[in-house]
Design an enzyme around this catalytic site. Structure first.
Site, PDB file in Angstrom:
ATOM      1  N   GLN A 105       0.844  -1.193   0.000  1.00  8.74           N
ATOM      2  CA  GLN A 105       0.000   0.000   0.000  1.00  8.74           C
ATOM      3  C   GLN A 105       0.880   1.244   0.000  1.00  8.74           C
ATOM      4  OE1 GLN A 105      -2.178   1.552   3.593  1.00  8.74           O
ATOM      5  NE2 GLN A 105      -3.969   0.780   2.482  1.00  8.74           N
ATOM      6  N   TYR A 178      -6.581   9.740   5.333  1.00  5.95           N
ATOM      7  CA  TYR A 178      -5.279  10.160   4.822  1.00  5.95           C
ATOM      8  C   TYR A 178      -5.460  11.101   3.625  1.00  5.95           C
ATOM      9  CZ  TYR A 178      -3.313   6.808   8.065  1.00  5.95           C
ATOM     10  OH  TYR A 178      -2.963   6.153   9.215  1.00  5.95           O
ATOM     11  N   ARG A 226      -7.943   1.337  -1.885  1.00  7.06           N
ATOM     12  CA  ARG A 226      -8.703   1.198  -0.639  1.00  7.06           C
ATOM     13  C   ARG A 226      -9.522   2.468  -0.428  1.00  7.06           C
ATOM     14  NH1 ARG A 226      -7.212  -1.038   5.469  1.00  7.06           N
ATOM     15  NH2 ARG A 226      -8.686  -2.718   5.133  1.00  7.06           N
ATOM     16  N   GLY A 323      -7.176  -7.559   9.280  1.00  2.00           N
ATOM     17  CA  GLY A 323      -6.037  -6.953   9.940  1.00  2.00           C
ATOM     18  C   GLY A 323      -5.754  -7.614  11.270  1.00  2.00           C
ATOM     19  N   CYS A 350      -9.898  -5.822  21.396  1.00  2.87           N
ATOM     20  CA  CYS A 350      -9.669  -4.980  22.579  1.00  2.87           C
ATOM     21  C   CYS A 350      -8.876  -3.726  22.223  1.00  2.87           C
ATOM     22  CB  CYS A 350      -8.942  -5.779  23.654  1.00  2.87           C
ATOM     23  SG  CYS A 350      -7.313  -6.379  23.155  1.00  2.87           S
ATOM     24  N   CYS A 354      -2.446  -3.577  19.746  1.00  3.19           N
ATOM     25  CA  CYS A 354      -2.195  -2.977  18.436  1.00  3.19           C
ATOM     26  C   CYS A 354      -2.234  -1.457  18.481  1.00  3.19           C
ATOM     27  CB  CYS A 354      -3.179  -3.509  17.414  1.00  3.19           C
ATOM     28  SG  CYS A 354      -4.914  -3.466  17.913  1.00  3.19           S
ATOM     29  N   GLU A 417      -7.767 -25.386  39.907  1.00  2.93           N
ATOM     30  CA  GLU A 417      -8.782 -24.332  39.811  1.00  2.93           C
ATOM     31  C   GLU A 417     -10.015 -24.777  40.584  1.00  2.93           C
ATOM     32  OE1 GLU A 417     -11.116 -21.406  39.622  1.00  2.93           O
ATOM     33  OE2 GLU A 417      -9.128 -21.105  38.731  1.00  2.93           O
ATOM     34  N   LYS A 434     -19.402  -7.325  25.575  1.00  2.00           N
ATOM     35  CA  LYS A 434     -18.043  -7.847  25.780  1.00  2.00           C
ATOM     36  C   LYS A 434     -17.945  -9.300  25.296  1.00  2.00           C
ATOM     37  CE  LYS A 434     -15.196  -5.912  27.680  1.00  2.00           C
ATOM     38  NZ  LYS A 434     -14.892  -5.791  29.099  1.00  2.00           N
TER      39      LYS A 434
END
Length: 645
Positions: A105, A178, A226, A323, A350, A354, A417, A434
């Site tokens: 890209q 962008y 894109r 991604g 979450c 990243c 446990e 969640k």
């Protein structure tokens, strides 16, 4: 034909290039290049795993096209000079050697320049975040006609370099706020010359960029673009605009349209957090596919292969561009192809590794679910030199990851446990907003069961552990409570007790003491219930301290929409029959409460670790039993402890 996902693993062409399946790695900056933008061994190593993982095409992260103002972030990949060709060739050849189509890209960041001023854009319309940081210096300079001509040439030269280096496809970045989007969107384009105003004028810069790129690479070389289906900005780019741009690009010879959404100001629509729907921008891909005759990519929170197959089989798109799921597991495609979807380490959206602990800090990218990202060799699992008896105490995320990692190394692992495996993952994933965490829970438990970890359903005592060679304590944490008069009243409950089946479900006036992540999520859980009004009390000047940026954005919006009352800088003095007594700026006040939930923090369960240490037993403490953290910390701690034993 693949017996599990026949459409996902069927070949398809982009221009004259055949791609072995419909899975593409979406372009994401990693920060793994050298500071000057040249290719590093870390960058190549990370992309190598994606190719080994059977991804059909890798769209290498955005590469800046000039040395002036197009570079967005530290250690961003460069393609602005012929000297970059040798490194780019190394990267492209690595992918081709593993039967993966290499694409790259090319971009100019426009007003979205993390590096700060100077910035150049279509118009002097600043990105709000940069304006907060730099003030008027963040107002971009409006590009002159001569500068536009030079940038058109810079894009063309970048495409030439990509072809020379061995890339088989080039993607022009016209999405996410962008530079090209700064021209395409009426929100950021206030020009009055032939680059502003009408759709046709706003498209002119992209048209010139695309045409120049084709001139340099030739008609037979595929170029894709894109686009954001919409930038989600009020007064911004609509889906009708994008359909027009896609149709014009097809007329110009564009080989495919890669459809995303949002911009950096509307980041939750670009990098969708778990609170928003999966496949967030698939609707836009579907709309564009109906209007063009070239392949269309769907992208945005497509985390599971079943969903990817459904999108393709139903004709909503021709390719799936992923991604974050391929950061969480670069072998996603291979596992799906082999019918092992349960072994895919899931992206839980979450945005912790990243974004919050990666790009937003100016650091290289990492991932909650994949501790190896960027450290594929340094943190690789190798067989243990000596097989040991290893005990893991606690079956939360840290304990599960530690047990699985130690077992993969060949150790004899026993996991203690006292309740069902998962720890506080049960409570963390209880609200439907969640639900992605449920995928992590299921994955971690599945791996422990698959790899022969011995599970003992009891609370481990010191005497249970004395015969083990090493012990990993992942005993978690306990709610801190609130030492004030009235905290023991019948209508006062720990917040974590509400986030489970059978927990209290009061209506009326509900007060949550504590405005951290647990408190806010508890408040929002109850705010969606009928006949319920919720108030959050926080002793600090603001709520959501330590929350991720995307959580804060979504939750702030929900708090406003649901009329949740928020009191900050408020210390709880007592809980009475009338409600919660607080002190705020030296004044007392009683907040009416039919029920009170306490979300006043957690404290590590460190006692067993201290006892084992005194006994001289080799012991490690991980997760919340060491220090209160997030799922990210638990999984990374557990993984590294599993490597050490």
């Amino acid at each position: 034909m693949n017996p599990y996902y026949p459409t996902l693993f069927s070949p398809c062409k982009i221009g004259n290039v055949t791609i072995k399946n419909r899975i593409c790695k979406a372009p994401q900056t990693t920060g793994l290049s050298h500071m000057d933008g040249s290719v590093s061994s870390r960058l190549v190593r990370t992309y190598e795993d994606l190719a080994r993982g059977e991804v059909g095409m890798v769209i290498v992260e955005y590469a800046y096209v000039d040395r002036d103002c197009s570079k967005s972030a530290s250690n961003q990949l460069g393609i602005c000079d012929d000297e970059y060709i040798v490194g780019l060739g190394w990267l492209a050849d690595t992918l081709k050697n593993l039967d993966c189509v290499p694409c790259i890209q090319i971009e100019h960041c426009g007003r979205q320049r993390f590096l700060g001023p100077p910035m150049k854009s279509a118009s002097p319309n600043p990105w709000p975040l940069m304006y907060q940081r730099y003030g008027r210096a963040a107002i971009p300079q409006e590009l002159t006609l001569d500068e536009i001509d030079q940038l058109v040439e810079d894009f063309g030269q970048a495409a030439r370099r990509a072809k020379t280096a061995g890339f088989q496809v080039v993607e022009i970045h016209g999405a996410h706020g962008y530079l090209i989007t700064n021209f395409l969107s009426p929100f950021t384009n206030q020009r009055t010359d032939w680059y502003g105003g009408s759709r046709e004028n706003r498209f002119r810069f992209l048209e010139q960029v695309f045409t120049r790129c084709k001139e340099y690479v030739g008609e037979d070389f595929p170029i894709i673009v894109r686009l954001s289906g919409t930038d989600y900005e009020p007064g911004g780019m609509s889906i009708e605009d994008t359909i027009y741009y896609a149709q014009r690009l097809e007329e110009l010879g564009c080989a495919a349209i890669d459809v995303s959404g949002g911009d950096h100001h509307q980041m939750i629509h670009q990098v969708t957090p778990m609170q928003l729907n999966r496949g967030h921008n698939v609707w836009a891909a579907e709309a564009i596919k109906k209007a063009v005759h070239i392949p269309v990519f769907a992208t945005g929170s497509i985390t599971q292969p079943d969903y990817a197959e459904e999108i393709l089989a139903s004709g909503k798109a021709d390719f799936i561009s992923m991604g974050r799921p391929l950061l969480a597991d670069p072998y996603w495609a291979k596992k799906a192809m082999e019918g092992r979807a349960e072994d895919i380490s899931p992206c839980i959206r979450c945005n912790e590794g990243c974004l919050d602990r990666g790009n937003h800090l100016g650091k290289s990218i990492n991932c909650t679910m994949n501790p190896l990202l960027g450290f594929e060799d340094a943190l690789a699992i190798h067989p243990a030199e000596e097989k040991k008896k290893v005990a893991v105490v606690g079956g939360g995320p840290a304990g599960l990851k530690a047990a699985d990692t130690a077992a993969l190394r060949g150790h004899d692992v026993t996991l203690f446990e006292k309740r069902a495996l998962g720890g506080y993952l049960f409570e963390a994933s209880y609200p439907d907003f969640k639900a992605d965490i449920r995928d992590a829970h299921k994955y971690l438990v599945t791996q422990v069961n698959k790899h022969g970890v011995h599970v003992v359903e009891k609370e481990a005592a010191l005497q249970d552990l004395e015969d083990f060679d090493a012990v990993i304590v992942a005993a978690g944490a306990s709610p801190a409570g609130l030492p004030v008069p009235g905290a023991d009243r019948e209508n006062v409950t720990l917040a974590v007790e509400a986030l489970k089946d059978g927990g209290p479900r009061p209506t009326g006036e509900v007060v949550v003491v504590g405005g951290g992540l647990i408190g806010v999520e508890t408040a929002l859980f109850f705010s969606a219930r009928p006949n319920t009004h919720v108030t959050i009390l926080e002793m600090l000047p603001q709520i959501m301290n330590g929350c991720s940026d995307s959580d804060r954005t979504v939750y702030s919006q929900w708090i406003q929409e649901r009329n949740v009352a928020v009191y900050t800088s408020s210390r709880v003095a007592a809980i009475s029959e009338a409600g919660v007594v607080i002190e705020q700026k030296g004044r007392g006040k009683t907040v009416p409460a039919d029920h009170v939930f306490l979300a006043t923090g957690m404290k590590p369960n460190s006692g067993l670790y201290d006892q084992l240490l005194e006994k001289g037993i080799r012991v490690f403490s991980v997760g919340d039993s060491q220090a209160i953290g997030k799922i990210y910390d638990a999984i990374h701690d557990g993984y590294k402890a599993g490597l050490k034993v």
